[in-house]
Design an enzyme around this catalytic site. Structure first.
Site, short mmCIF file in Angstrom:
data_model
loop_
_atom_site.label_atom_id
_atom_site.label_comp_id
_atom_site.label_asym_id
_atom_site.label_seq_id
_atom_site.Cartn_x
_atom_site.Cartn_y
_atom_site.Cartn_z
NE ARG A 59 32.96 8.70 20.51
CZ ARG A 59 32.55 8.18 21.67
NH1 ARG A 59 32.20 8.97 22.67
NH2 ARG A 59 32.46 6.87 21.81
CE1 TYR A 112 32.13 30.09 6.75
CE2 TYR A 112 30.89 28.40 7.92
CZ TYR A 112 31.80 28.76 6.95
OH TYR A 112 32.39 27.80 6.18
CG ASP A 184 32.56 32.53 14.65
OD1 ASP A 184 33.80 32.67 14.64
OD2 ASP A 184 31.95 31.85 13.80
CE LYS A 209 37.37 29.01 7.43
NZ LYS A 209 36.14 29.59 7.97
C1 PLP Z 1 34.94 29.06 8.37
C2 PLP Z 1 34.13 29.66 9.45
C3 PLP Z 1 33.36 28.86 10.30
C4 PLP Z 1 33.27 27.35 10.11
O1 PLP Z 1 34.51 26.76 10.34
P1 PLP Z 1 34.92 25.33 9.68
O2 PLP Z 1 36.24 25.07 10.33
O3 PLP Z 1 34.99 25.55 8.21
O4 PLP Z 1 33.86 24.36 10.05
C5 PLP Z 1 32.63 29.46 11.30
N1 PLP Z 1 32.66 30.80 11.48
C6 PLP Z 1 33.40 31.61 10.68
C7 PLP Z 1 33.38 33.07 10.93
C8 PLP Z 1 34.16 31.08 9.65
O5 PLP Z 1 34.88 31.88 8.86
#
Ligand code: PLP
Length: 398
Positions: A59, A112, A184, A209
């Protein structure tokens, strides 16, 4: 076969029995071990006190996460990044690990969906106030600042309308007002844009992604420019167990080897698809950052140069019936609400990410029933364009 550090605890369940090898593997070994055994309490002290590098409990960190983090650090131009169990775990580690009751933060109004939800439903319950503002309008951002504001969270290219934030204006504002600027960078990726070079204090990703790229792991990454801040984020993530699985990290590292090739190819196809869509009968508008008809074309050129990324959005004439006909005809493309996969995926915000809004509110954001977002994958460009040509024609035949 034994070295000094190996044991001969023949009666124990876990004697150390890895075969010795003078040569080494070229692929990162998968290390699923949750615990790491030390020789003495003195050795443990030296690890905890930072005099020696070593793992204790998964962890708190493990080799597969550290290898993956170091690769993403190198792409973003930083060090000390942390891998988390999902992109949302990275968002949570930043917002909840850094802010405290009484603080206020500002988010882009096009974040998001789950980031918006964390700001709307969870932070206020913990005494952290939040506001939303348009990231294309720096005056609106400035107007949202209060004496207790500590942080701004933005995405450079928004989902699903692909608006481009006024990064320079917001970075200057954050600097002037002494606020932490968090970016982000999931959509743009470090190949399209490196936020630390533009004034970001903290950068995060949904590794799920484009970086991992195969829709088979859920992971995140976060790095703060300031070491003390990164330590605070790390401690919060470890305490709350936002830990990634070693196997997921191993798979994501494998995906990352081809990230540059995948991204360039998907981007090239996306640009060609955007142009092809713009010429199809029944297509009302196409959104792609390098097209001159993009609403933020000048800013896109300034921030992203010739990089348009892999996402294209478009709107067809007709309501839900046209949308149903389009997804039904586009059989070769998965109608699924994700992005960054090797296969092209199509999403329909009115029935998925933005279904919670009223039809009027969606219309105001430019997301009618005919609005689609495409995450372009690695198909042959001509075959993909042919698929969309068929699908758009089918949508207009109803
Ligand atoms: C998918 C996404 C997230 C969240 O990511 P997860 O891996 O699904 O928790 C956050 N920000 C953006 C821009 C995203 O496309």
């Amino acid at each position: 076969m034994t070295t000094d550090r190996k044991n001969d605890w023949g009666t124990l369940i876990r004697p150390e029995m890895l075969p010795d090898s003078l040569s080494r593997p070229v692929v990162t070994p998968l290390s699923p071990s949750v615990v790491y055994a030390s020789l003495t309490p003195d050795e443990l002290d030296s690890q905890y006190e930072g005099r020696a590098q070593g793992y204790t409990y998964a962890r708190e960190g493990h080799p597969n996460a550290d290898v993956l983090a170091a690769r993403i650090d190198a792409m973003e131009g930083c060090d000390g990044g942390l891998i988390t169990g999902s992109g949302m775990a990275a968002v949570t580690a930043v917002l909840m690990g850094v802010l405290k009751a009484g603080d206020h933060m500002i988010g882009s109004d096009q974040l998001y969906g789950r980031s918006l939800r964390l700001m709307r439903d969870d932070l206020p319950r913990l005494g952290i106030a939040t506001s939303l503002a348009d990231p294309c309008d720096v005056d609106a951002m400035r107007a949202a600042i209060r004496p207790e504001t500590r942080m701004i969270l933005i995405e450079v290219v928004s989902n699903p309308t692909l608006r481009v934030a006024d990064m320079a204006g917001i970075a200057a504002l954050a600097c002037e007002a002494g606020l932490l600027l968090v970016v982000d960078n999931t959509f743009t990726t470090p190949r399209g844009f490196r936020p630390f070079d533009h004034g970001a204090d903290i950068v995060l990703h949904s590794v799920t992604k484009l970086l991992a790229g195969h829709s088979d792991v859920t992971l995140g990454w976060v790095c703060a420019r300031d070491d003390a801040l990164q330590k605070q984020i790390y401690d919060f993530a470890v305490t709350t167990g936002l830990t990634p699985s070693p196997f997921d990290c191993w798979l994501a590292e494998r995906g990352l080897h081809t990230f540059g090739l995948r991204f360039d190819r998907a981007e090239m196809t996306a640009a060609a698809l955007a142009d092809a869509l713009a010429g199809m009968a029944g297509v009302k508008r196409v959104l792609y950052p390098t097209r001159t008809d993009h609403p933020d074309a000048a800013r896109a050129a300034e921030l992203l140069g010739t990089r348009g990324c892999n996402m294209v959005s478009f709107e067809v004439e007709g309501g839900r019936a046209a949308a149903n006909a389009l997804t039904e005809a586009a059989r070769g493309v998965a109608f699924a609400p994700t992005l960054g996969d090797v296969g092209t995926t199509l999403s329909h915000p009115a029935s998925s990410s933005h279904r919670g809004l009223s039809a009027e509110a969606r219309e105001a954001l430019g997301m009618s029933e005919g609005f689609f977002r495409v995450s372009v994958g690695l198909e042959e460009p001509d075959a993909l364009i042919a698929e969309f040509t068929r699908a758009v024609a089918a949508s207009q035949a109803v």
